[in-house]
Design a protein around this motif. Structure first.
Motif, PDB file in Angstrom:
ATOM      1  N   LEU B 364       0.936  -0.975   0.086  1.00  0.00           N
ATOM      2  CA  LEU B 364      -0.009  -0.027   0.077  1.00  0.00           C
ATOM      3  C   LEU B 364       0.909   1.238   0.210  1.00  0.00           C
ATOM      4  N   SER B 365       1.973   1.317   0.812  1.00  0.00           N
ATOM      5  CA  SER B 365       2.821   2.604   0.945  1.00  0.00           C
ATOM      6  C   SER B 365       3.582   2.724  -0.479  1.00  0.00           C
ATOM      7  N   THR B 366       3.657   1.639  -1.201  1.00  0.00           N
ATOM      8  CA  THR B 366       4.502   1.701  -2.506  1.00  0.00           C
ATOM      9  C   THR B 366       3.691   2.265  -3.700  1.00  0.00           C
ATOM     10  N   VAL B 370      -2.177   7.770  -0.618  1.00  0.00           N
ATOM     11  CA  VAL B 370      -2.907   7.936   1.087  1.00  0.00           C
ATOM     12  C   VAL B 370      -3.001   6.203   1.534  1.00  0.00           C
ATOM     13  N   PRO B 371      -2.273   5.675   1.928  1.00  0.00           N
ATOM     14  CA  PRO B 371      -2.141   4.240   2.396  1.00  0.00           C
ATOM     15  C   PRO B 371      -3.204   3.894   3.307  1.00  0.00           C
ATOM     16  N   ASP B 372      -3.513   4.871   4.190  1.00  0.00           N
ATOM     17  CA  ASP B 372      -4.589   4.651   5.125  1.00  0.00           C
ATOM     18  C   ASP B 372      -5.986   4.733   4.535  1.00  0.00           C
ATOM     19  N   LEU B 373      -6.304   5.210   3.404  1.00  0.00           N
ATOM     20  CA  LEU B 373      -7.458   5.299   2.710  1.00  0.00           C
ATOM     21  C   LEU B 373      -7.871   3.752   2.221  1.00  0.00           C
ATOM     22  N   LYS B 378      -5.460  -4.275   4.055  1.00  0.00           N
ATOM     23  CA  LYS B 378      -4.717  -4.664   5.432  1.00  0.00           C
ATOM     24  C   LYS B 378      -5.749  -5.609   6.020  1.00  0.00           C
ATOM     25  N   VAL B 379      -6.899  -5.100   6.256  1.00  0.00           N
ATOM     26  CA  VAL B 379      -8.091  -6.021   6.764  1.00  0.00           C
ATOM     27  C   VAL B 379      -8.053  -7.274   6.225  1.00  0.00           C
ATOM     28  N   LEU B 380      -8.425  -7.179   4.713  1.00  0.00           N
ATOM     29  CA  LEU B 380      -8.470  -8.555   4.209  1.00  0.00           C
ATOM     30  C   LEU B 380      -7.285  -9.592   4.171  1.00  0.00           C
ATOM     31  N   ALA B 381      -6.041  -8.989   3.895  1.00  0.00           N
ATOM     32  CA  ALA B 381      -4.754  -9.900   4.269  1.00  0.00           C
ATOM     33  C   ALA B 381      -4.831 -10.507   5.660  1.00  0.00           C
ATOM     34  N   MET B 382      -5.237  -9.667   6.610  1.00  0.00           N
ATOM     35  CA  MET B 382      -5.141 -10.068   8.073  1.00  0.00           C
ATOM     36  C   MET B 382      -6.250 -11.196   8.258  1.00  0.00           C
ATOM     37  N   PHE B 383      -7.408 -10.973   7.510  1.00  0.00           N
ATOM     38  CA  PHE B 383      -8.548 -11.652   7.744  1.00  0.00           C
ATOM     39  C   PHE B 383      -8.272 -13.074   7.266  1.00  0.00           C
ATOM     40  N   SER B 541     -13.289  12.592  14.736  1.00  0.00           N
ATOM     41  CA  SER B 541     -12.847  12.459  13.349  1.00  0.00           C
ATOM     42  C   SER B 541     -11.209  12.753  13.384  1.00  0.00           C
ATOM     43  N   GLN B 542     -10.751  12.023  14.412  1.00  0.00           N
ATOM     44  CA  GLN B 542      -9.027  12.164  14.433  1.00  0.00           C
ATOM     45  C   GLN B 542      -8.680  10.862  14.121  1.00  0.00           C
ATOM     46  N   TRP B 543      -8.605  10.318  12.841  1.00  0.00           N
ATOM     47  CA  TRP B 543      -8.171   8.906  12.434  1.00  0.00           C
ATOM     48  C   TRP B 543      -6.932   8.958  12.691  1.00  0.00           C
ATOM     49  N   SER B 544      -5.909   9.883  12.487  1.00  0.00           N
ATOM     50  CA  SER B 544      -4.347   9.773  12.870  1.00  0.00           C
ATOM     51  C   SER B 544      -4.005   9.522  14.159  1.00  0.00           C
TER      52      SER B 544
END
Lengths: 54, 546
Positions: B364-366, B370-373, B378-383, B541-544
């Protein structure tokens, strides 16, 4: 041989760190580096553990 | 019956004492030194010596002194670990009769450390000269280091061991301490023109083969299209990748030395260099394609800074896979695949979900701005990684409500919010990106974010850091448990931007696991913390903050 390798490892690691610092290389991102180390380190550890159990 | 129980209790206590007492002094000393290093680095980071009323050159001298000391210590450690005469000392058990006892050396060691900490501003409350600071560091550091060494083995044993090592010890320690100067002299080697030229032409040919139009300015090593241009700088020639490859292979050969066949594996060095260089060419070509096809921001801000690590990961995993599955590289001819099935392996069940998490983060970072978007990836990979090992977890875990876990979890959550709500910026790229999402997608993102943060991440991180790393050390006595707690906490903290409070959290989660032996307790605590933080982030709304 181990001592030579260890010394070489130290020099190279320092060289890379110095280069990243001096050149302010934007292609070396710290957090991506940690993710890469986490990925490679964890897979290598898994292989090592399975080899150890044999 | 009562007599038998008492005898059993005495033998149990005796065995515990024996296990703790049999731990080599080197382990205790290592834990002490590691703690002192953390205190020293943390103290001088938050109260930098350069805020004193000293000129910039003095600050530079003091910083260099710390670097020289650090590299010298690393050289000593490597020499001790790698030379048999010295490494035998680490496993020695000496009694304290005759000569100084360990307690006296410990007292001297602590005095030395206290001298090193004297220049700390809060002690004196006033500025302190550079000369006095250096004197405290050199004297205190020498006393602390020497005393620590003599806590491990007596001066006579060190003298004998060093005489066997000979002048090599002086050479290695001198080279280690002077590493910063050596590095300065070798920096010009990064400007290796033939490699830069070869890389440039390889990229040109690669783009031509792909049918991508690019104008090449050879003297300036620049490639241009109508809307995008890039320059192959000296540091982009691939020499950094080759350096990282050498470091990786050195670590890999050392860690797997029992199973790898030497000298056959040395052929992996030139193969690794060639592959690293090729992957660098692919990286630069891909960067140009991304930029020229209408994504210059992604090319420069995202891909450029992260693709190198992705390429390194591909290279390293390829080398590990090939060398472990090819009999020619192995001492015995049983490949890893012949061992117990991976799908039922408890070690794999603790490691693979974490590897999937890290792999998703790297991708995602590559490839995103905005990787967090794209947290859903990540959720799918972990799941899917966790789901694959569900039968293993079901057979190992017995959930039990533990009040300490909930209380610890709430405490960490409150601390994280309290220390973060004022320093974490508002209006970050992810906030801007979320504001632009349609409401349906926004709701989906929030659900995935909370599910990942509250349920999946605690499972993945606790399985790896406490379930594997800490557990690896927790069966050989108190000292090894403390070492495991320290190591798992440090690794956990490194994965978080707010490393200090993450270290505190990791230590608490680890303590919960050591207390009860139940991984579910640390998972519950971690999930509780993350739930508190997640819902606070949602409400504000402070997701960071997460």
């Amino acid at each position: 041989m181990k001592v030579v390798l260890s010394a070489g490892l130290l020099l190279l690691a320092s060289t890379i760190a110095a280069s990243a610092y001096v050149a302010a290389a934007p292609e070396i991102d710290a957090y991506s580096g940690l993710a890469a180390m986490g990925l490679v380190g964890s897979i290598a550890t898994l292989f090592w553990e399975r080899r150890r159990k044999q | 019956m009562i007599v038998a129980k008492s005898a059993g209790l005495r033998s149990g206590v005796g065995a515990l004492h024996a296990r703790t007492a049999n731990a080599s002094p080197a382990v205790w000393v290592g834990v002490l030194l590691a703690t002192e290093v953390v205190i020293y680095v943390t103290t001088y980071s938050f109260h930098p010596i350069c805020t004193y009323s000293n000129p910039l050159t003095a600050c530079h001298v003091l910083s260099l002194a710390k670097v020289h000391t650090f590299t010298g210590m690393i050289a000593i450690l490597l020499l001790t670990l790698s030379h048999p005469s010295l490494s035998r000392l680490l496993y020695a058990h000496e009694d304290d009769r005759g000569g100084w006892t360990r307690r006296r050396w410990l007292l001297l060691q602590l005095i030395g450390f206290a001298i090193m900490m004297l220049p700390w501003r809060l002690v004196f409350g006033a500025a302190i000269s550079v000369q006095l600071t250096l004197l405290c560091w050199v004297l205190g550091g020498t006393l602390a280091a020497t005393s620590a060494a003599f806590m491990v083995a007596s001066p006579a044993r060190w003298r004998t061991a060093l005489s066997e090592v000979g002048p090599l010890a002086v050479v290695v320690i001198t080279v280690g301490a002077l590493t910063p100067q050596i590095v300065s002299l070798t920096l010009d080697s990064w400007n290796f023109e033939p490699l830069r030229r070869a890389t440039f032409f390889a990229v040109v040919n690669c783009l031509a083969a792909l049918g991508v139009h690019a104008t090449a300015d050879v003297p300036n090593y620049t490639l241009s299209s109508e809307t995008f241009s890039l320059s192959v700088a000296p540091v982009c020639s691939g020499v950094e990748g080759i350096g990282v490859t050498i470091v990786f292979l050195a670590c890999y050969f050392y860690a797997f030395r029992e199973s790898l066949r030497f000298p056959n594996v040395w052929v992996l060095l030139p193969i690794g260099f060639a592959l690293s260089w090729l992957l660098n060419v692919v990286r630069i070509a891909t960067l140009f394609v991304l930029g020229a096809s209408g994504h210059p921001e992604l090319a420069v801000q995202g891909f450029h800074s992260h693709a190198g690590w992705l390429m390194f990961s591909i290279l390293a995993l390829t080398i590990i896979g090939v060398s472990t599955s090819t009999p020619w590289f192995q001492k015995n001819h049983t490949p890893v695949s012949d061992s117990s099935p991976l799908s039922a392996d408890w070690t794999a069940a603790r490691i693979i979900p974490f590897a999937a998490f890290m792999g998703a983060a790297l991708l995602l970072s590559t490839f995103t701005l905005v990787p967090d978007l794209w947290y859903g990836v990540k959720v799918l990979a972990m799941f899917f990684a966790l789901a694959a090992y569900l039968p293993v977890y079901r057979s190992r875990f017995a959930w039990q409500l533990d009040v300490f876990s909930i209380v610890f979890g709430i405490s960490i959550g409150v601390l994280w919010i309290a220390f973060g709500k004022t320093i974490v910026p508002i209006g970050t790229p992810v906030d801007t990106a979320l504001a632009a999402l349609p409401s349906t997608l926004l709701v989906l993102w929030i659900v995935l974010r909370l599910a990942g943060t509250i349920v999946l991440v605690p499972c993945v991180e606790e399985l790896f850091f406490r379930g594997y790393v800490l557990d690896r050390f927790s069966h050989n006595g108190l000292v090894w448990k403390l070492l495991g707690l320290f190591l798992s906490t440090v690794l956990f903290a490194m994965m978080h931007e707010r490393w200090l409070i993450a270290a505190f959290a990791g230590a608490l989660y680890g303590s919960l696991y050591l207390r009860s032996g139940r991984l579910t307790d640390s998972i519950a605590a971690h999930a509780t913390s993350n739930a508190l933080i997640g819902f606070y982030a949602l409400a504000n709304s402070q997701w960071s903050l997460i």
